[in-house]
Design a protein around this motif. Structure first.
Motif, short mmCIF file in Angstrom:
data_model
loop_
_atom_site.label_atom_id
_atom_site.label_comp_id
_atom_site.label_asym_id
_atom_site.label_seq_id
_atom_site.Cartn_x
_atom_site.Cartn_y
_atom_site.Cartn_z
N GLY A 65 0.82 -1.21 0.00
CA GLY A 65 0.00 0.00 0.00
C GLY A 65 0.85 1.26 0.00
N ARG A 66 0.26 2.35 0.48
CA ARG A 66 0.93 3.64 0.49
C ARG A 66 2.01 3.68 1.57
N SER A 67 3.10 4.35 1.21
CA SER A 67 4.17 4.53 2.19
C SER A 67 3.81 5.67 3.14
N GLN A 68 4.33 5.57 4.35
CA GLN A 68 4.11 6.62 5.34
C GLN A 68 5.20 7.71 5.26
N ASP A 69 6.13 7.55 4.33
CA ASP A 69 7.12 8.60 4.10
C ASP A 69 7.31 8.75 2.59
N ASP A 70 8.10 9.75 2.18
CA ASP A 70 8.29 10.05 0.76
C ASP A 70 9.27 9.05 0.14
N ILE A 71 8.93 8.56 -1.07
CA ILE A 71 9.79 7.57 -1.72
C ILE A 71 10.47 8.13 -2.97
N SER A 72 9.99 9.27 -3.46
CA SER A 72 10.44 9.74 -4.78
C SER A 72 11.94 10.01 -4.82
N GLU A 73 12.49 10.67 -3.79
CA GLU A 73 13.90 11.05 -3.79
C GLU A 73 14.79 9.82 -3.82
N TRP A 74 14.49 8.83 -2.96
CA TRP A 74 15.37 7.66 -2.88
C TRP A 74 15.13 6.68 -4.02
N ALA A 75 13.94 6.70 -4.60
CA ALA A 75 13.72 5.91 -5.81
C ALA A 75 14.57 6.45 -6.97
N ARG A 76 14.62 7.81 -7.05
CA ARG A 76 15.44 8.43 -8.10
C ARG A 76 16.91 8.10 -7.90
N ARG A 77 17.38 8.22 -6.66
CA ARG A 77 18.79 7.93 -6.39
C ARG A 77 19.12 6.47 -6.68
N ALA A 78 18.18 5.59 -6.39
CA ALA A 78 18.42 4.17 -6.63
C ALA A 78 18.63 3.90 -8.11
N LYS A 79 17.80 4.52 -8.93
CA LYS A 79 17.92 4.31 -10.38
C LYS A 79 19.23 4.90 -10.90
N GLU A 80 19.58 6.09 -10.38
CA GLU A 80 20.80 6.75 -10.83
C GLU A 80 22.05 5.98 -10.40
N SER A 81 21.95 5.28 -9.25
CA SER A 81 23.12 4.57 -8.74
C SER A 81 23.32 3.21 -9.41
N GLY A 82 22.33 2.83 -10.21
CA GLY A 82 22.48 1.55 -10.91
C GLY A 82 21.63 0.44 -10.34
#
Length: 543
Positions: A501-518
């Motif tokens: 379900g929905r996260s209780q915190d923001d995921i967008s920033e760390w999802a972006r970093r994860a993709k950028e880091s490989g």
């Protein structure tokens, strides 16, 4: 003259004639055997000389009884804030032994828990284990409660239960006893079972009269009982009974026909039809009554032998229908069958899936895996090696049963991989309100080790901090310290996030970093059969 409130006219008559009869010591009960339990108040308000009078009261009454294993049995309990068994119905069968035990009683001298004492008499003293005769022998069970004060607990409900259990209760109050409590305890009619004696000094004299309540009078013969069908005499009283097929009305005298079906105890499986005092069981249409005259069985129309079904005949209440065996389809004539799915009719041996074709079948493999030369097994997902970190949601909304399903799904993914130090490496992270590395990429080097570790993971069951889990994965899980191979080796880094379900915190920033880091990717080379269409995987069926 002592005060008896209320006292039946018969008891007063017995009192006036007592002097003219032989001494009670020589008189024995002329009724049948009885089971009698004395329930004696030994609370602190009973003074020593008063308790001695109670002893004499019991001894005098026992002296008039024909005691013995096949005659009258006697038990004694005393109570205050607790209940103490002095002797049970099976302990003594001579008056001398009973008198000795009564004379050795040490009063408890505490509170007045009369309800507790009645409960004990019902649940313990009047059981067959303690010497009471079985109810079917119809030997009267009589409790004689002697008390000097008000109960400190409730007596109405437990006394009702005791009476309903077949115990006839006499309530004898001394001096300060509460008349309402005595009436709540005693059996009906109250004028025959409730007595209030003015003082302890008079209780011995009262005991001689009370013997007449228990002994030798056929109450059905002595007075106009008013019973419509039959009168049954008991010691000091009587009750009305109805003929078979009738029940006693609320007035306890007249009788009405019994609806034998109404009480629900008839045992008829389908329908109960009442007759006067009896009943019969009937079955619904399409069923017949069995030999037990209660249960019903469906008529087996198939057994008549005229169904013409090619495979199977199935009976229903109003007839029958034909059914084909697995792998066959019923034809328009509703009788014959044709094979439709050979996968269900043969041992195909396909590792993944069998697909039927007209008159034959073939094996297929999941996307990204190839069918081997044997035509049955599938290739492993070994064409490309990856560093795979699976991040599973352990929040409380997932629920334990779904968490177990996620672990099973993780192990199915592991089964598709060629796990080894130089092949695919697998790590596992669980998150809820916090993040926990269950095992890093360099912990296990075989699929069996990983699958065993996955099944031992314990469910966190708290919040849903998905963003925090992504941060942990980027900063720790794909580090070389935890077993990830250097980016220069060009080993794909794949993160699978399971969430409900929905996260209780923001995921967008760390999802972006994860993709950028490989860390990311939509699958491994030549192995998109991992079945992951995107970066996040929702838990199907979870809350």
């Amino acid at each position: 003259m002592m005060k008896l409130l209320p006292v039946a006219p018969l008891l007063l008559l017995l009192l006036t004639t007592l002097e003219a009869r032989p001494k009670p010591a020589a008189l024995k009960c002329r009724t049948g055997p009885l089971d009698i339990v004395f329930v004696i108040d030994s609370s602190r308000s009973v003074r020593p000389f008063e308790f001695e009078t109670m002893r004499r009261f019991m001894i005098d009454i026992i002296g008039s009884l024909d005691v013995g294993p096949n005659a009258t049995r006697v038990g004694v309990i005393q109570y205050s804030s607790q209940v103490q068994n002095i002797f049970s119905l099976k302990t003594f069968f001579t008056r001398a032994d009973m008198e000795k035990a009564i004379n050795s009683i040490v009063p408890l001298a505490q509170g007045t828990m009369t309800g507790l004492a009645i409960q004990y008499a019902m649940n313990v003293a009047f059981t067959t284990q303690e010497g009471a005769r079985p109810l079917h022998k119809k030997i009267p069970r009589i409790a004689i409660i002697v008390t000097d004060g008000r109960p400190q607990d409730r007596v109405t409900e437990v006394a009702t239960q005791a009476r309903n259990a077949g115990i006839e209760i006499y309530a004898v109050g001394i001096q300060r006893a509460d008349m309402n409590s005595l009436r709540a305890m005693a059996s009906p009619p109250l004028e025959e079972h409730v007595f209030l004696v003015e003082s302890f000094e008079l209780i011995q004299q009262f005991g001689k009269q009370f013997q007449d309540k228990l002994c030798g009078v056929d109450m059905c013969m002595e007075q106009e009982h008013g019973c419509q069908h039959s009168c049954v005499s008991t010691p000091g009283s009587f009750y009305c009974e109805c003929n078979p097929g009738y029940r006693l009305n609320m007035d306890r005298k007249t009788c009405s026909p019994i609806d034998a079906c109404a009480d629900g105890r008839h045992g008829c499986q389908h329908q109960c039809v009442s007759t006067r005092g009896s009943y019969s069981c009937h079955c619904r249409v399409g069923y017949y009554l069995n030999h037990d005259k209660r249960s019903c069985s469906m008529i087996d129309y198939c057994s008549f032998g005229n169904h013409s079904c090619q495979h199977e005949c199935v009976s229903i209440p109003n007839g029958h229908y034909c059914r084909c065996r697995s792998g066959f389809t019923l034809q328009p004539d509703s009788r014959s069958c044709r094979a439709t799915d050979l996968c269900n009719g043969v041992d195909h041996g396909c590792e993944f899936k069998c697909v039927s074709t007209e008159g034959s079948y073939r094996c297929v493999c999941p996307e990204g895996r190839q069918l081997q030369a044997d035509g049955k097994t599938c290739s492993k997902c070994g064409a490309g090696h990856v560093d795979l970190v699976m991040v599973i949601d352990g929040s409380k909304s997932v629920r334990p049963q779904n968490f177990e399903l996620v672990k099973q799904f993780v192990n199915r993914i592991v089964d598709l991989l060629e796990v080894s130090p130089h092949g695919t490496r697998v790590g596992l992270v669980q998150y809820s309100s916090r993040v926990r590395t269950e095992f890093p990429l360099n912990k296990y080097h075989s699929a069996d080790e990983i699958k065993k570790a996955v099944m031992e993971v314990e469910y966190m069951e708290k919040g849903t901090m998905t963003g925090l889990a992504l941060k942990h994965m980027v900063e720790h899980s794909f580090s070389e310290l935890e077993g990830a191979r250097p980016l220069s080796h060009n080993v794909p880094r794949i993160g699978l996030v399971f969430t409900d379900g929905r996260s209780q915190d923001d995921i967008s920033e760390w999802a972006r970093r994860a993709k950028e880091s490989g860390a990311g990717g939509w699958g491994t080379p030549n192995c998109s059969a991992l079945g992951i269409p995107g970066w996040f995987l929702g838990v199907a069926g979870s809350g």
